[in-house]
Design a protein around this motif. Sequence first.
Motif, PDB file in Angstrom:
ATOM      1  N   GLY A  21     -62.336  -1.818  -8.299  1.00 50.49           N
ATOM      2  CA  GLY A  21     -62.118  -0.383  -8.440  1.00 50.49           C
ATOM      3  C   GLY A  21     -62.500   0.372  -7.181  1.00 50.49           C
ATOM      4  N   VAL A  22     -63.636   0.002  -6.588  1.00 47.96           N
ATOM      5  CA  VAL A  22     -64.151   0.729  -5.429  1.00 47.96           C
ATOM      6  C   VAL A  22     -63.308   0.468  -4.178  1.00 47.96           C
ATOM      7  N   LEU A  23     -62.794  -0.754  -4.078  1.00 47.90           N
ATOM      8  CA  LEU A  23     -62.025  -1.162  -2.906  1.00 47.90           C
ATOM      9  C   LEU A  23     -60.830  -0.237  -2.639  1.00 47.90           C
ATOM     10  N   GLU A  24     -60.196   0.233  -3.708  1.00 53.20           N
ATOM     11  CA  GLU A  24     -59.056   1.147  -3.550  1.00 53.20           C
ATOM     12  C   GLU A  24     -59.460   2.377  -2.745  1.00 53.20           C
ATOM     13  N   TYR A  25     -60.656   2.885  -3.051  1.00 51.81           N
ATOM     14  CA  TYR A  25     -61.097   4.103  -2.360  1.00 51.81           C
ATOM     15  C   TYR A  25     -61.559   3.791  -0.950  1.00 51.81           C
ATOM     16  N   CYS A  26     -62.015   2.557  -0.718  1.00 50.54           N
ATOM     17  CA  CYS A  26     -62.344   2.147   0.654  1.00 50.54           C
ATOM     18  C   CYS A  26     -61.074   2.191   1.503  1.00 50.54           C
ATOM     19  N   VAL A  27     -59.949   1.757   0.923  1.00 51.72           N
ATOM     20  CA  VAL A  27     -58.676   1.811   1.648  1.00 51.72           C
ATOM     21  C   VAL A  27     -58.307   3.264   1.948  1.00 51.72           C
ATOM     22  N   LEU A  28     -58.415   4.122   0.937  1.00 60.06           N
ATOM     23  CA  LEU A  28     -58.088   5.532   1.154  1.00 60.06           C
ATOM     24  C   LEU A  28     -58.975   6.116   2.253  1.00 60.06           C
ATOM     25  N   ALA A  29     -60.271   5.753   2.231  1.00 62.51           N
ATOM     26  CA  ALA A  29     -61.203   6.271   3.238  1.00 62.51           C
ATOM     27  C   ALA A  29     -60.820   5.783   4.634  1.00 62.51           C
ATOM     28  N   MET A  30     -60.357   4.532   4.729  1.00 58.37           N
ATOM     29  CA  MET A  30     -59.980   3.994   6.039  1.00 58.37           C
ATOM     30  C   MET A  30     -58.735   4.664   6.600  1.00 58.37           C
ATOM     31  N   LEU A  31     -57.950   5.271   5.700  1.00 58.24           N
ATOM     32  CA  LEU A  31     -56.711   5.928   6.148  1.00 58.24           C
ATOM     33  C   LEU A  31     -56.912   7.424   6.354  1.00 58.24           C
ATOM     34  N   GLU A  32     -58.134   7.893   6.095  1.00 57.04           N
ATOM     35  CA  GLU A  32     -58.378   9.331   6.128  1.00 57.04           C
ATOM     36  C   GLU A  32     -58.138   9.925   7.519  1.00 57.04           C
ATOM     37  N   SER A  33     -58.598   9.216   8.552  1.00 54.50           N
ATOM     38  CA  SER A  33     -58.506   9.811   9.885  1.00 54.50           C
ATOM     39  C   SER A  33     -57.300   9.307  10.680  1.00 54.50           C
ATOM     40  N   GLU A  34     -56.741   8.156  10.305  1.00 57.11           N
ATOM     41  CA  GLU A  34     -55.622   7.619  11.095  1.00 57.11           C
ATOM     42  C   GLU A  34     -54.732   6.761  10.212  1.00 57.11           C
ATOM     43  N   GLU A  35     -53.465   6.641  10.601  1.00 53.20           N
ATOM     44  CA  GLU A  35     -52.623   5.701   9.875  1.00 53.20           C
ATOM     45  C   GLU A  35     -52.784   4.324  10.488  1.00 53.20           C
ATOM     46  N   ARG A  36     -52.596   3.303   9.654  1.00 50.92           N
ATOM     47  CA  ARG A  36     -52.800   1.931  10.134  1.00 50.92           C
ATOM     48  C   ARG A  36     -51.682   1.057   9.618  1.00 50.92           C
ATOM     49  N   TYR A  37     -51.407  -0.022  10.326  1.00 56.32           N
ATOM     50  CA  TYR A  37     -50.390  -0.929   9.797  1.00 56.32           C
ATOM     51  C   TYR A  37     -51.058  -2.007   8.950  1.00 56.32           C
ATOM     52  N   ALA A  38     -50.257  -2.565   8.046  1.00 56.21           N
ATOM     53  CA  ALA A  38     -50.785  -3.374   6.953  1.00 56.21           C
ATOM     54  C   ALA A  38     -51.749  -4.462   7.411  1.00 56.21           C
ATOM     55  N   PHE A  39     -51.338  -5.246   8.373  1.00 58.39           N
ATOM     56  CA  PHE A  39     -52.161  -6.375   8.827  1.00 58.39           C
ATOM     57  C   PHE A  39     -53.524  -5.903   9.326  1.00 58.39           C
ATOM     58  N   ASP A  40     -53.488  -4.846  10.143  1.00 59.58           N
ATOM     59  CA  ASP A  40     -54.701  -4.271  10.710  1.00 59.58           C
ATOM     60  C   ASP A  40     -55.612  -3.743   9.603  1.00 59.58           C
ATOM     61  N   LEU A  41     -55.004  -3.063   8.642  1.00 63.89           N
ATOM     62  CA  LEU A  41     -55.746  -2.503   7.511  1.00 63.89           C
ATOM     63  C   LEU A  41     -56.433  -3.611   6.710  1.00 63.89           C
ATOM     64  N   VAL A  42     -55.690  -4.663   6.429  1.00 64.95           N
ATOM     65  CA  VAL A  42     -56.218  -5.769   5.624  1.00 64.95           C
ATOM     66  C   VAL A  42     -57.367  -6.467   6.350  1.00 64.95           C
ATOM     67  N   ARG A  43     -57.163  -6.758   7.648  1.00 65.74           N
ATOM     68  CA  ARG A  43     -58.219  -7.413   8.424  1.00 65.74           C
ATOM     69  C   ARG A  43     -59.465  -6.535   8.499  1.00 65.74           C
ATOM     70  N   ALA A  44     -59.263  -5.241   8.784  1.00 65.44           N
ATOM     71  CA  ALA A  44     -60.398  -4.326   8.937  1.00 65.44           C
ATOM     72  C   ALA A  44     -61.155  -4.183   7.615  1.00 65.44           C
ATOM     73  N   LEU A  45     -60.424  -4.099   6.532  1.00 69.15           N
ATOM     74  CA  LEU A  45     -61.061  -3.946   5.218  1.00 69.15           C
ATOM     75  C   LEU A  45     -61.891  -5.186   4.883  1.00 69.15           C
ATOM     76  N   ALA A  46     -61.310  -6.369   5.144  1.00 67.38           N
ATOM     77  CA  ALA A  46     -62.022  -7.611   4.849  1.00 67.38           C
ATOM     78  C   ALA A  46     -63.293  -7.710   5.688  1.00 67.38           C
ATOM     79  N   GLU A  47     -63.202  -7.280   6.946  1.00 66.36           N
ATOM     80  CA  GLU A  47     -64.368  -7.393   7.824  1.00 66.36           C
ATOM     81  C   GLU A  47     -65.415  -6.320   7.547  1.00 66.36           C
ATOM     82  N   ALA A  48     -64.962  -5.107   7.235  1.00 70.42           N
ATOM     83  CA  ALA A  48     -65.897  -3.997   7.055  1.00 70.42           C
ATOM     84  C   ALA A  48     -66.719  -4.118   5.771  1.00 70.42           C
ATOM     85  N   THR A  49     -66.086  -4.522   4.700  1.00 69.34           N
ATOM     86  CA  THR A  49     -66.779  -4.455   3.413  1.00 69.34           C
ATOM     87  C   THR A  49     -67.471  -5.754   3.036  1.00 69.34           C
ATOM     88  N   GLY A  50     -66.975  -6.894   3.539  1.00 67.29           N
ATOM     89  CA  GLY A  50     -67.536  -8.171   3.106  1.00 67.29           C
ATOM     90  C   GLY A  50     -67.297  -8.413   1.626  1.00 67.29           C
TER      91      GLY A  50
END
Lengths: 120, 189
Positions: A21-50
């Motif tokens: 449930g929380v992960l969805e909002y982590c994605v929204l938060a990561m997109l708040e300041s900039e747009e990102r492409y899928a691969f970059d978003l997925v890698r960054a999310l996996a690395e940032a949150t653990g």
Amino acid sequence: MRHMVASGHNSAGLIAQLRRGVLEYCVLAMLESEERYAFDLVRALAEATGMVTSEGTIYPMLSRLRRDGTVETTWSESPSGPPRRYYRLTVKGSRALKEFRDEWIRFRDSVDTLLKGDES
Amino acid sequence: MTDKLIDRYLDDLREDVRDLPRRRQEELVAEIRDHIDSALAEMPTRDDAGVRNILERLGDPADIADEARERMGIPKPKAGFRETAAVILLLIGGILIPIIGWIIGLILLWSSPVWTSRDKWIGSLIIPGGLMLPFEFFFFASYTCSGSDPCGPSGLQQAAITLGFAIAVAAPIVTAIYLARRAAALSRD
């Protein structure tokens, strides 16, 4: 939220549902300041949150967010590799993020207070 | 080799999401393929170890499929009446209603979301008609040999016939057990 009820007595299951449930909002938060492409978003999310052990499981979540209308995507050519799908937050998405942020802070503070209760 | 690893991974994924709506299947597989291509584009050289690492980070296709079902609110397909009927009809349907009974079993087998295509091929090919063939053979043989004239085959022929008969009986039974166990295993959460 409907998932949380099902695994009430199973703390591993509960944590998994909570993460989901929380992960969805982590994605929204990561997109708040900039747009990102899928691969970059997925890698960054996996690395940032653990919180992500399998990067592939993020794609069904992104698909869900697209259908919910909290994010939207555009395609753009890439200098190397396949065309990139860029994700950006919609108005609905930033409203959902704001609501979650307020709610999360209240939730986190009161749970922290209760969990620390015995020590103080 | 690297392409083979990727193809096998995507094939596994396709198989694991086979019960999802077609458009969602295609969308998910395309996204995962793009992810792999993007990861490859970032690698200086394309080698086995690198590809393995990409696929490992992506995770088990079955987990991705489970997550997709969860996010779409689609329950995992469970074996039920259709699967039970398919196993029974594939085995003895051809005896109950010659040929047609087995064909109905075949249709149920292929329309089930529970089994993989490999399971379905096994169920179809071992052995067409199920127990119908050995049953008809047994009936026919005992019918023609009734009466006073000795009409039995020679000893060697007899042994070959007995062996063939045993295989024709055992193979469909083993397949039915296999299908039942697979259906139970694939229905587990």
